[in-house]
Design a protein around this motif. Structure first.
Motif, PDB file in Angstrom:
ATOM      1  N   GLU A 298      28.794  25.199  16.608  1.00  0.00           N
ATOM      2  CA  GLU A 298      30.106  24.585  16.344  1.00  0.00           C
ATOM      3  C   GLU A 298      30.710  25.104  15.049  1.00  0.00           C
ATOM      4  O   GLU A 298      31.905  25.431  14.980  1.00  0.00           O
ATOM      5  CB  GLU A 298      29.935  23.067  16.297  1.00  0.00           C
ATOM      6  N   LEU A 299      29.882  25.212  13.960  1.00  0.00           N
ATOM      7  CA  LEU A 299      30.396  25.721  12.682  1.00  0.00           C
ATOM      8  C   LEU A 299      30.846  27.172  12.819  1.00  0.00           C
ATOM      9  O   LEU A 299      31.922  27.549  12.307  1.00  0.00           O
ATOM     10  CB  LEU A 299      29.317  25.600  11.607  1.00  0.00           C
ATOM     11  N   ILE A 301      31.856  28.612  15.465  1.00  0.00           N
ATOM     12  CA  ILE A 301      33.077  28.660  16.287  1.00  0.00           C
ATOM     13  C   ILE A 301      34.295  28.308  15.443  1.00  0.00           C
ATOM     14  O   ILE A 301      35.370  28.928  15.563  1.00  0.00           O
ATOM     15  CB  ILE A 301      32.931  27.707  17.490  1.00  0.00           C
ATOM     16  N   GLN A 302      34.151  27.298  14.571  1.00  0.00           N
ATOM     17  CA  GLN A 302      35.267  26.940  13.693  1.00  0.00           C
ATOM     18  C   GLN A 302      35.608  28.089  12.746  1.00  0.00           C
ATOM     19  O   GLN A 302      36.789  28.408  12.526  1.00  0.00           O
ATOM     20  CB  GLN A 302      34.909  25.685  12.913  1.00  0.00           C
ATOM     21  N   GLU A 303      34.566  28.729  12.176  1.00  0.00           N
ATOM     22  CA  GLU A 303      34.833  29.874  11.297  1.00  0.00           C
ATOM     23  C   GLU A 303      35.504  31.008  12.065  1.00  0.00           C
ATOM     24  O   GLU A 303      36.433  31.666  11.568  1.00  0.00           O
ATOM     25  CB  GLU A 303      33.517  30.360  10.696  1.00  0.00           C
ATOM     26  N   TYR A 304      35.056  31.214  13.269  1.00  0.00           N
ATOM     27  CA  TYR A 304      35.666  32.272  14.086  1.00  0.00           C
ATOM     28  C   TYR A 304      37.135  31.969  14.377  1.00  0.00           C
ATOM     29  O   TYR A 304      37.985  32.858  14.323  1.00  0.00           O
ATOM     30  CB  TYR A 304      34.879  32.415  15.383  1.00  0.00           C
ATOM     31  N   ARG A 305      37.413  30.703  14.671  1.00  0.00           N
ATOM     32  CA  ARG A 305      38.816  30.343  14.925  1.00  0.00           C
ATOM     33  C   ARG A 305      39.666  30.530  13.688  1.00  0.00           C
ATOM     34  O   ARG A 305      40.813  31.017  13.766  1.00  0.00           O
ATOM     35  CB  ARG A 305      38.879  28.889  15.398  1.00  0.00           C
ATOM     36  N   GLY A 306      39.127  30.146  12.464  1.00  0.00           N
ATOM     37  CA  GLY A 306      39.884  30.366  11.234  1.00  0.00           C
ATOM     38  C   GLY A 306      40.116  31.842  10.975  1.00  0.00           C
ATOM     39  O   GLY A 306      41.235  32.245  10.587  1.00  0.00           O
TER      40      GLY A 306
END
Length: 416
Positions: A298-299, A301-306
């Motif tokens: 999840e972390l 994925i969030q970094e990838y989205r940012g």
């Protein structure tokens, strides 16, 4: 290869498995008639009555896959609604795969095991289509409280039995005559069962007064008896000629098939239950692993989205800057072109100012003009002199002529 596999399945199921679908279709048609499908389905959709082999797939029957599939979906939807479950009527332009999946889902909801692929129903005919419609028709009949009962046969009278025996005797006599007239090499040692029955009946009808009262004992030697048995054994073969049109034969076959289906169903049900349990455990493991992986990533994925959002912003700024650079490059090209033109004009003017060739040409031209003017003056002088001489000569001639007629000679001589 597919034909060999299908032929192998038919051989395993029995020689009558190919024609079993015809029986299922005829039973289905009777059930539909009991449910009054003519008025509730055919008249509603303006369709013609079904033939007793309509949904049977055979190379000897004319078929229309599109029409058969539409008829199958309409009848299946009506049977599901009749059985007490809501089901919308399929339309002509619906997705076939979705319609077939919905029908099979409703069939499973009734507790029917479906062990074939949904693509088997897309042709609109075949044993699987007949199976689905037959099971839905059974559920609809259960919903309406209808059940088939065993037939009650009237008792047979003695007159009918005597007539049947007479007919059998006549038939037997005809068969014996035909056998005598046309002997067959393969069946010459075969005894007919009907003839055996007739002989038995004749032996039963012997007068009981002629029967011995005491027990009969054989006085024949056992070895001679065995030899006689070996000699007449080929003639004791009995052939049973069954009539394929007899309904009792079909009933026996139906009972045999039903028992075979029940025994196979029990065995297959155990395997399917075990397979269902294994698949359920596997799906549960997969879902738990999926949840674990989602929690762990999840972390990231969030970094990838940012990072993806920043990348999109940088791409947008780059596009804007690229547009400004392009405009400035075009303006620079125009200015460079104007500068080249100005430089060319300045070079031409500088070269013309530092060059003395035009002045030399002008001086040469002036000198040439002066020479030409001098020559013209000389010519003009010559012409004036010539003209003056001509005038003087003409004047002298005129004066001479005048003096030649009027003036005396002395005057003329003094003038000359």
């Amino acid at each position: 290869m597919a034909d060999d596999g299908r032929r192998g399945e038919e051989e395993e199921r029995g020689p009558g498995a190919v024609h079993q679908v015809f029986v299922v279709m005829e039973c289905l048609l009777e059930k539909l008639k009991v449910l009054n499908y003519e008025e509730e389905v055919l008249s509603k959709h303006n369709m013609k009555n079904l033939s007793r082999h309509y949904f049977v797939s055979s190379p000897y029957l004319a078929s229309n896959p599109g029409e058969q599939f539409f008829m199958f979906t309409i009848i299946a939807a009506w049977l599901i609604n009749t059985a007490g479950r809501p089901f919308s009527d399929p339309q002509e332009y619906d997705e076939p795969n979705a319609t077939v999946s919905n029908i099979l889902s409703e069939l499973r909801a009734f507790g029917v095991k479906v062990d074939f692929a949904p693509s088997k129903l897309k042709s609109g005919c075949g044993e699987h289509v007949c199976f689905v419609l037959d099971r839905l028709a059974e559920e609809a009949l259960k919903r309406r409280g209808f059940s088939f009962r065993r037939p009650i046969y009237p008792p047979e009278s003695t007159e009918d039995e005597s007539m049947m025996e007479d007919d059998a005797e006549l038939t037997l006599s005809k068969v014996e005559e035909e056998m005598i007239e046309e002997p067959d090499d393969d069946e010459e040692n075969v005894m007919d069962l009907e003839a055996l029955k007739l002989r038995t009946s004749q032996s039963v009808e012997i007068d009981p007064s002629t029967k011995p009262d005491e027990i009969m004992e054989s006085t024949v030697d056992a070895a001679e008896w065995n030899l006689e048995v070996e000699r007449v054994l080929p003639q004791l073969k009995v052939t049973i000629r069954t009539d394929n049109k007899d309904w009792r034969v079909h009933v026996d076959q139906m009972h045999q098939h039903r028992d075979g289906i029940k025994s196979s169903l029990k065995e297959a049900k155990g395997y399917l239950d075990k397979l269902q349990e294994d698949i359920g455990k596997t799906l549960e493991k997969v879902s738990s692993r999926e949840r674990y992986i989602n929690n762990q990533l999840e972390l990231l994925i969030q970094e990838y989205r940012g990072a993806q959002a920043k990348l999109s912003e940088a791409k947008e700024r780059y596009q804007q800057a690229s547009g400004g650079v392009t405009e400035r490059t075009r303006a620079l090209a125009e200015i460079s072109e104007d500068l080249d033109k100005v430089k060319q004009e300045m070079e031409e003017k500088g070269s013309s100012m530092s060059d003395g060739a035009p002045v030399v040409k002008i001086k040469q031209s002036l000198t040439k003009l002066k020479q030409e003017i001098v020559q013209m003056d000389v010519r003009i002088g010559v012409v004036e002199h010539t003209l003056l001489q001509a005038k003087l000569k003409e004047k002298s001639n005129m004066t001479r002529d005048m003096h030649a007629t009027n003036i005396p000679e002395p005057a003329a001589g003094s003038f000359s």
